[in-house]
Design a protein around this motif. Structure first.
Motif, PDB file in Angstrom:
ATOM      1  N   PRO A 156       0.829  -1.218   0.000  1.00  0.00           N
ATOM      2  CA  PRO A 156       0.000   0.000   0.000  1.00  0.00           C
ATOM      3  C   PRO A 156       0.858   1.261   0.000  1.00  0.00           C
ATOM      4  O   PRO A 156       1.296   1.731   1.047  1.00  0.00           O
ATOM      5  CB  PRO A 156      -0.801  -0.140   1.307  1.00  0.00           C
ATOM      6  CG  PRO A 156       0.086  -0.950   2.209  1.00  0.00           C
ATOM      7  CD  PRO A 156       0.823  -1.907   1.322  1.00  0.00           C
ATOM      8  N   VAL A 157       1.109   1.806  -1.185  1.00  0.00           N
ATOM      9  CA  VAL A 157       1.928   3.012  -1.320  1.00  0.00           C
ATOM     10  C   VAL A 157       1.103   4.086  -2.025  1.00  0.00           C
ATOM     11  O   VAL A 157       0.528   3.838  -3.087  1.00  0.00           O
ATOM     12  CB  VAL A 157       3.215   2.721  -2.123  1.00  0.00           C
ATOM     13  CG1 VAL A 157       4.012   4.005  -2.313  1.00  0.00           C
ATOM     14  CG2 VAL A 157       4.053   1.669  -1.414  1.00  0.00           C
ATOM     15  N   THR A 158       1.050   5.286  -1.431  1.00  0.00           N
ATOM     16  CA  THR A 158       0.335   6.407  -2.039  1.00  0.00           C
ATOM     17  C   THR A 158       1.321   7.306  -2.771  1.00  0.00           C
ATOM     18  O   THR A 158       2.346   7.695  -2.218  1.00  0.00           O
ATOM     19  CB  THR A 158      -0.410   7.221  -0.964  1.00  0.00           C
ATOM     20  OG1 THR A 158      -1.321   6.362  -0.277  1.00  0.00           O
ATOM     21  CG2 THR A 158      -1.176   8.378  -1.594  1.00  0.00           C
ATOM     22  N   VAL A 159       1.008   7.629  -4.028  1.00  0.00           N
ATOM     23  CA  VAL A 159       1.878   8.459  -4.859  1.00  0.00           C
ATOM     24  C   VAL A 159       1.191   9.805  -5.104  1.00  0.00           C
ATOM     25  O   VAL A 159       0.015   9.856  -5.479  1.00  0.00           O
ATOM     26  CB  VAL A 159       2.179   7.771  -6.214  1.00  0.00           C
ATOM     27  CG1 VAL A 159       3.218   8.574  -6.991  1.00  0.00           C
ATOM     28  CG2 VAL A 159       2.662   6.348  -5.976  1.00  0.00           C
ATOM     29  N   ASN A 160       1.912  10.886  -4.901  1.00  0.00           N
ATOM     30  CA  ASN A 160       1.374  12.230  -5.115  1.00  0.00           C
ATOM     31  C   ASN A 160       2.093  12.901  -6.282  1.00  0.00           C
ATOM     32  O   ASN A 160       3.316  13.014  -6.283  1.00  0.00           O
ATOM     33  CB  ASN A 160       1.551  13.088  -3.852  1.00  0.00           C
ATOM     34  CG  ASN A 160       0.843  12.496  -2.651  1.00  0.00           C
ATOM     35  OD1 ASN A 160      -0.302  12.079  -2.751  1.00  0.00           O
ATOM     36  ND2 ASN A 160       1.527  12.445  -1.520  1.00  0.00           N
ATOM     37  N   VAL A 161       1.338  13.337  -7.277  1.00  0.00           N
ATOM     38  CA  VAL A 161       1.904  14.036  -8.428  1.00  0.00           C
ATOM     39  C   VAL A 161       2.172  15.488  -8.038  1.00  0.00           C
ATOM     40  O   VAL A 161       1.290  16.177  -7.513  1.00  0.00           O
ATOM     41  CB  VAL A 161       0.959  13.964  -9.640  1.00  0.00           C
ATOM     42  CG1 VAL A 161       1.474  14.847 -10.779  1.00  0.00           C
ATOM     43  CG2 VAL A 161       0.823  12.521 -10.105  1.00  0.00           C
ATOM     44  N   THR A 162       3.393  15.950  -8.311  1.00  0.00           N
ATOM     45  CA  THR A 162       3.770  17.315  -7.935  1.00  0.00           C
ATOM     46  C   THR A 162       3.982  18.227  -9.142  1.00  0.00           C
ATOM     47  O   THR A 162       3.963  19.447  -9.008  1.00  0.00           O
ATOM     48  CB  THR A 162       5.056  17.289  -7.093  1.00  0.00           C
ATOM     49  OG1 THR A 162       6.111  16.655  -7.857  1.00  0.00           O
ATOM     50  CG2 THR A 162       4.840  16.498  -5.813  1.00  0.00           C
ATOM     51  N   GLN A 163       4.192  17.638 -10.315  1.00  0.00           N
ATOM     52  CA  GLN A 163       4.438  18.452 -11.516  1.00  0.00           C
ATOM     53  C   GLN A 163       4.297  17.570 -12.753  1.00  0.00           C
ATOM     54  O   GLN A 163       4.546  16.368 -12.710  1.00  0.00           O
ATOM     55  CB  GLN A 163       5.847  19.062 -11.462  1.00  0.00           C
ATOM     56  CG  GLN A 163       6.197  19.966 -12.660  1.00  0.00           C
ATOM     57  CD  GLN A 163       7.591  20.558 -12.512  1.00  0.00           C
ATOM     58  OE1 GLN A 163       7.890  21.194 -11.524  1.00  0.00           O
ATOM     59  NE2 GLN A 163       8.444  20.333 -13.496  1.00  0.00           N
ATOM     60  N   PHE A 164       3.895  18.187 -13.882  1.00  0.00           N
ATOM     61  CA  PHE A 164       3.840  17.444 -15.148  1.00  0.00           C
ATOM     62  C   PHE A 164       3.885  18.426 -16.319  1.00  0.00           C
ATOM     63  O   PHE A 164       3.641  19.621 -16.167  1.00  0.00           O
ATOM     64  CB  PHE A 164       2.565  16.594 -15.230  1.00  0.00           C
ATOM     65  CG  PHE A 164       1.287  17.377 -15.202  1.00  0.00           C
ATOM     66  CD1 PHE A 164       0.680  17.708 -13.991  1.00  0.00           C
ATOM     67  CD2 PHE A 164       0.678  17.796 -16.373  1.00  0.00           C
ATOM     68  CE1 PHE A 164      -0.505  18.425 -13.954  1.00  0.00           C
ATOM     69  CE2 PHE A 164      -0.511  18.504 -16.349  1.00  0.00           C
ATOM     70  CZ  PHE A 164      -1.094  18.831 -15.130  1.00  0.00           C
ATOM     71  N   ASN A 165       4.242  17.882 -17.499  1.00  0.00           N
ATOM     72  CA  ASN A 165       4.221  18.642 -18.752  1.00  0.00           C
ATOM     73  C   ASN A 165       2.999  18.234 -19.556  1.00  0.00           C
ATOM     74  O   ASN A 165       2.654  17.047 -19.597  1.00  0.00           O
ATOM     75  CB  ASN A 165       5.477  18.374 -19.585  1.00  0.00           C
ATOM     76  CG  ASN A 165       6.716  18.978 -18.968  1.00  0.00           C
ATOM     77  OD1 ASN A 165       6.652  19.600 -17.907  1.00  0.00           O
ATOM     78  ND2 ASN A 165       7.856  18.802 -19.616  1.00  0.00           N
ATOM     79  N   ILE A 166       2.341  19.186 -20.190  1.00  0.00           N
ATOM     80  CA  ILE A 166       1.229  18.888 -21.080  1.00  0.00           C
ATOM     81  C   ILE A 166       1.542  19.436 -22.466  1.00  0.00           C
ATOM     82  O   ILE A 166       1.983  20.586 -22.605  1.00  0.00           O
ATOM     83  CB  ILE A 166      -0.102  19.470 -20.543  1.00  0.00           C
ATOM     84  CG1 ILE A 166      -1.240  19.171 -21.526  1.00  0.00           C
ATOM     85  CG2 ILE A 166      -0.001  20.959 -20.238  1.00  0.00           C
ATOM     86  CD1 ILE A 166      -2.617  19.520 -20.996  1.00  0.00           C
ATOM     87  N   LYS A 167       1.337  18.592 -23.476  1.00  0.00           N
ATOM     88  CA  LYS A 167       1.598  18.980 -24.858  1.00  0.00           C
ATOM     89  C   LYS A 167       0.326  18.787 -25.672  1.00  0.00           C
ATOM     90  O   LYS A 167      -0.140  17.665 -25.895  1.00  0.00           O
ATOM     91  CB  LYS A 167       2.737  18.120 -25.433  1.00  0.00           C
ATOM     92  CG  LYS A 167       2.986  18.316 -26.928  1.00  0.00           C
ATOM     93  CD  LYS A 167       3.397  19.743 -27.259  1.00  0.00           C
ATOM     94  CE  LYS A 167       3.664  19.909 -28.763  1.00  0.00           C
ATOM     95  NZ  LYS A 167       3.976  21.287 -29.128  1.00  0.00           N
ATOM     96  N   VAL A 168      -0.272  19.916 -26.115  1.00  0.00           N
ATOM     97  CA  VAL A 168      -1.429  19.906 -27.000  1.00  0.00           C
ATOM     98  C   VAL A 168      -0.923  20.103 -28.431  1.00  0.00           C
ATOM     99  O   VAL A 168      -0.091  20.988 -28.672  1.00  0.00           O
ATOM    100  CB  VAL A 168      -2.417  21.026 -26.622  1.00  0.00           C
ATOM    101  CG1 VAL A 168      -3.595  21.032 -27.574  1.00  0.00           C
ATOM    102  CG2 VAL A 168      -2.898  20.846 -25.190  1.00  0.00           C
ATOM    103  N   PRO A 169      -1.361  19.278 -29.392  1.00  0.00           N
ATOM    104  CA  PRO A 169      -0.897  19.449 -30.772  1.00  0.00           C
ATOM    105  C   PRO A 169      -1.042  20.896 -31.247  1.00  0.00           C
ATOM    106  O   PRO A 169      -2.097  21.520 -31.105  1.00  0.00           O
ATOM    107  CB  PRO A 169      -1.807  18.500 -31.566  1.00  0.00           C
ATOM    108  CG  PRO A 169      -2.152  17.428 -30.587  1.00  0.00           C
ATOM    109  CD  PRO A 169      -2.282  18.122 -29.286  1.00  0.00           C
ATOM    110  N   GLY A 170       0.055  21.422 -31.804  1.00  0.00           N
ATOM    111  CA  GLY A 170       0.034  22.783 -32.308  1.00  0.00           C
ATOM    112  C   GLY A 170       0.314  23.844 -31.264  1.00  0.00           C
ATOM    113  O   GLY A 170       0.400  25.032 -31.594  1.00  0.00           O
ATOM    114  N   GLN A 171       0.469  23.433 -29.992  1.00  0.00           N
ATOM    115  CA  GLN A 171       0.708  24.375 -28.906  1.00  0.00           C
ATOM    116  C   GLN A 171       2.036  24.039 -28.227  1.00  0.00           C
ATOM    117  O   GLN A 171       2.474  22.893 -28.232  1.00  0.00           O
ATOM    118  CB  GLN A 171      -0.420  24.306 -27.865  1.00  0.00           C
ATOM    119  CG  GLN A 171      -1.816  24.546 -28.443  1.00  0.00           C
ATOM    120  CD  GLN A 171      -1.969  25.928 -29.023  1.00  0.00           C
ATOM    121  OE1 GLN A 171      -1.507  26.900 -28.423  1.00  0.00           O
ATOM    122  NE2 GLN A 171      -2.595  26.023 -30.202  1.00  0.00           N
ATOM    123  N   PRO A 172       2.703  25.033 -27.641  1.00  0.00           N
ATOM    124  CA  PRO A 172       3.970  24.744 -26.942  1.00  0.00           C
ATOM    125  C   PRO A 172       3.732  23.912 -25.692  1.00  0.00           C
ATOM    126  O   PRO A 172       2.646  23.917 -25.121  1.00  0.00           O
ATOM    127  CB  PRO A 172       4.500  26.148 -26.587  1.00  0.00           C
ATOM    128  CG  PRO A 172       3.271  27.007 -26.537  1.00  0.00           C
ATOM    129  CD  PRO A 172       2.360  26.476 -27.603  1.00  0.00           C
TER     130      PRO A 172
END
Length: 511
Positions: free
Chosen positions: A442-458
């Motif tokens: 039982p391990v809980t993982v917390n997301v702290t940061q991510f990159n998002i890439k939308v086609p045509g957008q930086p």
């Protein structure tokens, strides 16, 4: 934009603007193309595995048919019909993939197709003409229809096959599909027209996966149906069930012999063997022989339809010398993990748990018999030492070394899936998560940061696990069919002083 009372020059400017917008829409990002390529690899690997499993299942069914005949022979005949139908359609889909991949060569070093260069899909333009199909497109629809029809003919009207056929109808429904404007698109146009080659190949591999699944389901249903039909006393298996698998020399061997499907109405008329009948079971009581493998055999006799049916049984047990080594095993893995409590079961063969003791750095009793908890510390290995007091008063000891590993890398997910899809409004409000898949602790993982890439957008770097204003603004510019890639996910473990390894990428297809 190019109509009305505009001047010829303004009409031309507007037309060029439309072409420029179309070119931007067609310029799919390399990350998305690579993601489609990875999806195709997963489908192809699954198809290879399914093909091997299906062959093994069919071989097992053929063997059963040769031994038992009857319903197994009928099931084998049906299964071979489905095999021929599925194989022909599978190979036809493979030929379509060959059409899509014309002009693309596999890199001899990586063994992969050039996914990032497969952003055009003009190889299959010959499937379409205007709003309809060419002869090739009509041929594909006909092949799909024939596959479903042949499967229905092979499986007949058996109720057990009805869910399978319904699933095929749904997965290969070639009816026109409503687009986002509510208009009807041709089935092939909706799924393939204007799509990059890598996306089309992945879709065709998914078709092949559906074919292999239908084949596998057929074998499972056919085998299960035959087994039910042949559940007769002639097909029962007598099983020797001993209280232990190994015994000390001179120790009393106890156990029983039962039928594979025991009930109180299935009682033998007689029994011969090392024991006696008690409530339909042969209760065994004898003295263990010398060290080594020993045999137990005998015979039940049943009365069925006025006929006497003999049913022989045979089993083995092993007599071992007094123990001089311990059994040490991790309850969940072959290794222990740093940062989590590792349950351990420790015992000595033939020795009661209250006469066994174990010790190791970071290990403590978990309260149950032979149960311990190990909290691994620094280093790459840990040594567990065990001692036991034998019935004759002598003490024996043993030890075993376990590897210590850090926690595995989490899997990134969006709306609970690695590859989700839906309206972009859902994407704007979703939460990016990371989970420890196939990890029993039982391990809980917390997301702290991510990159998002939308086609045509930086690419946008987002802090936390939810979309910020910049991310939502980019998402609003996405169109149907765009695949948004969530990458470079950073995460931490709750209550564990470890840095999470690289979290895998996830995607969201806008519909």
């Amino acid at each position: 934009m190019a109509g009305g009372k505009l001047t010829p020059r303004q009409k031309m400017i507007n037309l060029m603007y439309l072409v420029f917008i179309a070119m931007l829409a067609m310029n799919m990002s390399k990350e998305v193309l690579s993601a489609f390529g990875l999806m195709n690899e997963k489908f192809e690997n699954a198809n290879t595995s399914s093909s091997k499993t299906n062959e093994e299942m069919l071989s097992a069914l053929d063997l059963k048919a040769s031994e038992a005949k009857g319903e197994f022979a009928v099931a084998a005949t049906t299964s071979h019909k489905v095999k021929d139908i599925s194989e022909a359609f599978y190979k036809y889909i493979e030929s379509l993939k060959g059409d899509v991949l014309k002009g693309f060569e596999i890199d001899p070093e990586t063994g992969k197709l050039p996914y990032e260069a497969m952003d055009k899909g003009d190889n299959i333009d010959n499937w379409f003409t205007g709003e309809g199909y060419t002869a090739k497109g009509s041929e594909i629809i006909a092949k799909i229809t024939k596959f479903k029809s042949d499967m229905k003919m092979a499986l007949g009207t058996e109720k057990k096959y009805a869910p399978l056929l319904a699933d095929l109808d749904k997965k290969f429904d070639v009816s026109d599909v409503a687009n986002k404007e509510g208009l009807k698109d041709k089935y092939l146009a909706y799924h393939f027209k204007g799509f990059p080659a890598v996306a089309s190949v992945a879709k065709l591999s998914a078709w092949q996966n559906d074919v292999r699944k239908a084949e596998s389901d057929t074998y499972s249903i056919a085998l299960g149906k035959a087994a039910v039909q042949t559940a007769s006393l002639n097909n029962y298996q007598a099983i020797v069930v001993l209280d232990k698998n190994a015994y000390f020399q001179g120790e009393s061997v106890t156990g029983k012999v039962v039928l594979g499907r025991y009930d109180e109405n299935t009682k033998p008329t007689s029994f011969s063997g090392p024991g006696k009948i008690v409530n339909g079971q042969a209760v065994i009581s004898m003295t263990a022989g010398g060290v080594g493998e020993q045999n137990i055999n005998g015979q039940f006799t049943f009365l069925e339809d006025g006929k006497t049916i003999p049913l022989k049984f045979a089993g083995k047990y092993v007599v071992v010398p007094r123990p001089n080594s311990a059994t040490i095993s991790a309850d969940k893995m072959n290794v222990v993990y740093r940062g989590v409590p590792n349950p351990m079961t420790i015992s000595f063969a033939g020795v009661a748990s209250n006469n066994v003791s174990a010790s190791a750095p970071g290990m403590s009793s978990a309260g149950g018999a032979g149960k311990y908890t190990l909290n691994a510390g620094s280093g790459s290995t840990v040594m567990i030492n065990v001692s036991a007091k034998l019935p004759d008063g002598k003490t024996v000891s043993d030890k075993k070394e376990f590897r210590i590993k850090g926690l595995p890398a989490p899997t990134g997910k969006i709306r609970g899936d690695v590859a989700a899809k839906g309206p972009k409004s859902n994407l704007e409000v979703c939460t990016i998560t990371a989970v420890m898949e196939d990890f029993d602790f039982p391990v809980t993982v917390n997301v702290t940061q991510f990159n998002i890439k939308v086609p045509g957008q930086p690419t946008i770097v987002v802090s936390g696990s939810k979309m910020d204003g910049r991310a939502r603004s980019a998402i609003q510019k996405a169109t149907r069919g765009d695949v948004v890639v969530i990458s470079e996910i950073k995460a931490s473990f709750s209550g564990i002083n470890q840095i999470a390894k690289r979290v895998s990428t996830c995607t969201f297809e806008v519909q």
